[in-house]
Write an enzyme that holds these catalytic residues in place. Structure first.
Site, PDB file in Angstrom:
ATOM      1  N   ASN A   9      20.919 -53.345 -49.237  1.00 23.39           N
ATOM      2  CA  ASN A   9      19.795 -53.817 -50.058  1.00 23.39           C
ATOM      3  C   ASN A   9      18.669 -54.162 -49.091  1.00 23.39           C
ATOM      4  O   ASN A   9      18.709 -55.204 -48.439  1.00 23.39           O
ATOM      5  CB  ASN A   9      20.234 -55.041 -50.872  1.00 23.39           C
ATOM      6  CG  ASN A   9      19.072 -55.645 -51.651  1.00 23.39           C
ATOM      7  OD1 ASN A   9      17.996 -55.044 -51.742  1.00 23.39           O
ATOM      8  ND2 ASN A   9      19.281 -56.832 -52.206  1.00 23.39           N
ATOM      9  N   TRP A  10      17.713 -53.273 -49.021  1.00 28.10           N
ATOM     10  CA  TRP A  10      16.628 -53.469 -48.047  1.00 28.10           C
ATOM     11  C   TRP A  10      15.651 -54.569 -48.451  1.00 28.10           C
ATOM     12  O   TRP A  10      14.801 -54.960 -47.651  1.00 28.10           O
ATOM     13  CB  TRP A  10      15.866 -52.151 -47.862  1.00 28.10           C
ATOM     14  CG  TRP A  10      16.574 -51.147 -47.003  1.00 28.10           C
ATOM     15  CD1 TRP A  10      17.765 -51.320 -46.351  1.00 28.10           C
ATOM     16  CD2 TRP A  10      16.130 -49.823 -46.692  1.00 28.10           C
ATOM     17  NE1 TRP A  10      18.085 -50.183 -45.659  1.00 28.10           N
ATOM     18  CE2 TRP A  10      17.099 -49.245 -45.844  1.00 28.10           C
ATOM     19  CE3 TRP A  10      15.010 -49.059 -47.052  1.00 28.10           C
ATOM     20  CZ2 TRP A  10      16.974 -47.947 -45.354  1.00 28.10           C
ATOM     21  CZ3 TRP A  10      14.895 -47.768 -46.555  1.00 28.10           C
ATOM     22  CH2 TRP A  10      15.864 -47.218 -45.715  1.00 28.10           C
ATOM     23  N   LYS A  11      15.705 -54.990 -49.702  1.00 25.68           N
ATOM     24  CA  LYS A  11      14.748 -55.994 -50.200  1.00 25.68           C
ATOM     25  C   LYS A  11      13.327 -55.519 -49.899  1.00 25.68           C
ATOM     26  O   LYS A  11      13.057 -54.316 -49.986  1.00 25.68           O
ATOM     27  CB  LYS A  11      15.075 -57.374 -49.606  1.00 25.68           C
ATOM     28  CG  LYS A  11      16.546 -57.740 -49.827  1.00 25.68           C
ATOM     29  CD  LYS A  11      16.906 -59.154 -49.514  1.00 25.68           C
ATOM     30  CE  LYS A  11      18.394 -59.360 -49.783  1.00 25.68           C
ATOM     31  NZ  LYS A  11      18.825 -60.725 -49.602  1.00 25.68           N
ATOM     32  N   HIS A  95      19.946 -59.582 -59.208  1.00 25.76           N
ATOM     33  CA  HIS A  95      20.068 -60.211 -57.880  1.00 25.76           C
ATOM     34  C   HIS A  95      19.562 -61.649 -57.963  1.00 25.76           C
ATOM     35  O   HIS A  95      18.610 -61.935 -58.694  1.00 25.76           O
ATOM     36  CB  HIS A  95      19.262 -59.410 -56.849  1.00 25.76           C
ATOM     37  CG  HIS A  95      19.574 -59.825 -55.441  1.00 25.76           C
ATOM     38  ND1 HIS A  95      19.034 -60.959 -54.888  1.00 25.76           N
ATOM     39  CD2 HIS A  95      20.392 -59.292 -54.508  1.00 25.76           C
ATOM     40  CE1 HIS A  95      19.511 -61.091 -53.650  1.00 25.76           C
ATOM     41  NE2 HIS A  95      20.328 -60.097 -53.400  1.00 25.76           N
ATOM     42  N   GLU A  97      17.754 -63.311 -56.130  1.00 26.73           N
ATOM     43  CA  GLU A  97      16.323 -63.463 -55.828  1.00 26.73           C
ATOM     44  C   GLU A  97      15.473 -63.086 -57.043  1.00 26.73           C
ATOM     45  O   GLU A  97      14.414 -63.669 -57.277  1.00 26.73           O
ATOM     46  CB  GLU A  97      15.954 -62.616 -54.599  1.00 26.73           C
ATOM     47  CG  GLU A  97      16.505 -63.247 -53.323  1.00 26.73           C
ATOM     48  CD  GLU A  97      16.846 -62.257 -52.215  1.00 26.73           C
ATOM     49  OE1 GLU A  97      16.364 -61.112 -52.250  1.00 26.73           O
ATOM     50  OE2 GLU A  97      17.613 -62.650 -51.312  1.00 26.73           O
ATOM     51  N   GLU A 167      27.818 -62.494 -54.929  1.00 21.45           N
ATOM     52  CA  GLU A 167      27.027 -62.997 -53.808  1.00 21.45           C
ATOM     53  C   GLU A 167      26.775 -64.500 -53.977  1.00 21.45           C
ATOM     54  O   GLU A 167      25.911 -64.898 -54.775  1.00 21.45           O
ATOM     55  CB  GLU A 167      25.662 -62.289 -53.749  1.00 21.45           C
ATOM     56  CG  GLU A 167      25.743 -60.792 -53.607  1.00 21.45           C
ATOM     57  CD  GLU A 167      24.446 -60.194 -53.062  1.00 21.45           C
ATOM     58  OE1 GLU A 167      24.526 -59.469 -52.070  1.00 21.45           O
ATOM     59  OE2 GLU A 167      23.363 -60.486 -53.611  1.00 21.45           O
ATOM     60  N   GLY A 173      21.500 -64.473 -46.517  1.00 26.04           N
ATOM     61  CA  GLY A 173      20.479 -64.604 -45.481  1.00 26.04           C
ATOM     62  C   GLY A 173      20.581 -65.866 -44.648  1.00 26.04           C
ATOM     63  O   GLY A 173      19.672 -66.214 -43.910  1.00 26.04           O
ATOM     64  N   SER A 213      25.489 -62.478 -45.926  1.00 25.18           N
ATOM     65  CA  SER A 213      25.704 -62.531 -44.472  1.00 25.18           C
ATOM     66  C   SER A 213      26.860 -61.642 -44.009  1.00 25.18           C
ATOM     67  O   SER A 213      27.604 -62.015 -43.101  1.00 25.18           O
ATOM     68  CB  SER A 213      25.889 -63.983 -44.007  1.00 25.18           C
ATOM     69  OG  SER A 213      24.716 -64.731 -44.268  1.00 25.18           O
ATOM     70  N   GLY A 234      22.310 -57.174 -46.967  1.00 21.28           N
ATOM     71  CA  GLY A 234      20.866 -57.280 -46.757  1.00 21.28           C
ATOM     72  C   GLY A 234      20.504 -57.000 -45.308  1.00 21.28           C
ATOM     73  O   GLY A 234      20.408 -55.849 -44.875  1.00 21.28           O
ATOM     74  N   GLY A 235      20.338 -58.066 -44.531  1.00 20.65           N
ATOM     75  CA  GLY A 235      19.844 -57.973 -43.156  1.00 20.65           C
ATOM     76  C   GLY A 235      20.523 -56.934 -42.283  1.00 20.65           C
ATOM     77  O   GLY A 235      19.852 -56.155 -41.588  1.00 20.65           O
TER      78      GLY A 235
END
Ligand SMILES: O=C(CO)COP(=O)(O)O
Length: 253
Positions: A9-11, A95, A97, A167, A173, A213, A234-235
C-alpha cells in the site's frame, strides 16, 4: 491450503517516474503466481500506467479506495467502473486512514464492498482496533463488529474470494508491530465471525492479511501463523529490494 497474498500500500507516496521505475525493477523478479499473489496499491494517477507496465507478470494492481456509485455528481471521486475499465484488479476498502481522515464508516465500507463485487473488483477490506481498544481488551468485539458490518449482504462465494486485512491502528507506521501470536488470535476470531455469519467453507477459504509495521525481517513470523495468509505493507513496500524480500520470505514459509 490458502495461497499467500502480499500487497504493497503505497499510500500518498511516489511520483509517476518513481512508480514506473519501481515496476520495471520488480516485475521480472517476483515469484510465480503459483507461489504468491502480488499486489501493488498505488495512487489513482499511476494505476493505468502501472497496469500496462506489469502486464504479463505476476503483479496485479490495486486502488486505495473508490466511490460506491458507478457514476454521478461526486466531484473528485473515482468510480469502480473507471477502475475496472483500466483493468485494476483489487481495491483497498476501509483503511483506518480513510476511516480517520475521510469519514469512512462501517456503512460506507459495506456499500463499497458490495459495489466492488458488482463491478468485478476484489476488495481488500481493512479492519483494526485503536490502542485504547487494544488496552481495554475490546479488540475482538470491535474487529468482529467491523467484519460483520463490512460483509453484510455478500454471498458465501463472494466472502471466499475477498481479502481481509487486519491492521491494528497502533501498529501502522509506528515500527511497533503486534506480536504474531496476538495477531493470529484476532485473525482466528475473524474466521470464527465469518463462519458464524456465512459458512465454515467461507471461513476456511477467506484470506486474512496482517498489516502494521511489517518488514522483511519480521514477515515470516506473521506468515508462519495458521490464520495469517499474507501482509498489507506500507513503508516497507516502497523500496523495490525490500518489496522483493517480502515476497521471497512469503514463499519460504
Ligand atoms: O497501513 C498499512 C498498510 O495498509 C501499514 O503501514 P506500515 O507498513 O507502514 O506500518
Amino acid at each position: 491450503m490458502r495461497k499467500p497474498i502480499i500487497a504493497g500500500n503505497w499510500k500518498m507516496h511516489k511520483t509517476m517516474e518513481e512508480a514506473v521505475d519501481f515496476a520495471e525493477k520488480v516485475k521480472g523478479l517476483v515469484p510465480s503466481n503459483a507461489q504468491v499473489d502480488t499486489v501493488i496499491c498505488a495512487p489513482f494517477l499511476f494505476l493505468d500506467r502501472l497496469v500496462k507496465e506489469v502486464s504479463g507478470y505476476n503483479v496485479k494492481i490495486g486502488a486505495q479506495t473508490m466511490h460506491y456509485e458507478e457514476k454521478g455528481a461526486y466531484t473528485g471521486e473515482v468510480s469502480p467502473a473507471a477502475l475496472k475499465g483500466i483493468a485494476v484488479s483489487y481495491v483497498i476498502i476501509g483503511h483506518s486512514e480513510r476511516r480517520e481522515f475521510y469519514n469512512e464508516t462501517d456503512e460506507s465500507v459495506n456499500k463499497k464492498v458490495l459495489s466492488a463485487f458488482r463491478n468485478g473488483l476484489l476488495p481488500i477490506v481493512c479492519v483494526g482496533e485503536s490502542l485504547e481498544q487494544w488496552e481495554n481488551g475490546e479488540t475482538n468485539e470491535h474487529v468482529g463488529s467491523q467484519v460483520k458490518k463490512a460483509l453484510q449482504g455478500l454471498t458465501k462465494e463472494q466472502v471466499k474470494d475477498l481479502i481481509i486485512a487486519y491492521e491494528p491502528i497502533w501498529a501502522i507506521g509506528t515500527g511497533k508491530s503486534s506480536t504474531a501470536e496476538d495477531a493470529n488470535k484476532v485473525c482466528e476470531h475473524i474466521r470464527q465471525v465469518i463462519e458464524n455469519s456465512f459458512s465454515k467453507e467461507a471461513a476456511d477459504s477467506v484470506r486474512i492479511q496482517y498489516g502494521g509495521s511489517v518488514k522483511p525481517e519480521n514477515i515470516r513470523t506473521f506468515l508462519s501463523q495458521p490464520n495469517i495468509d499474507g501482509a498489507l505493507v506500507g513503508g516497507a513496500s516502497l523500496d523495490p529490494d525490500s518489496f522483493l524480500k517480502l515476497l521471497e520470505a512469503s514463499i519460504n514459509d
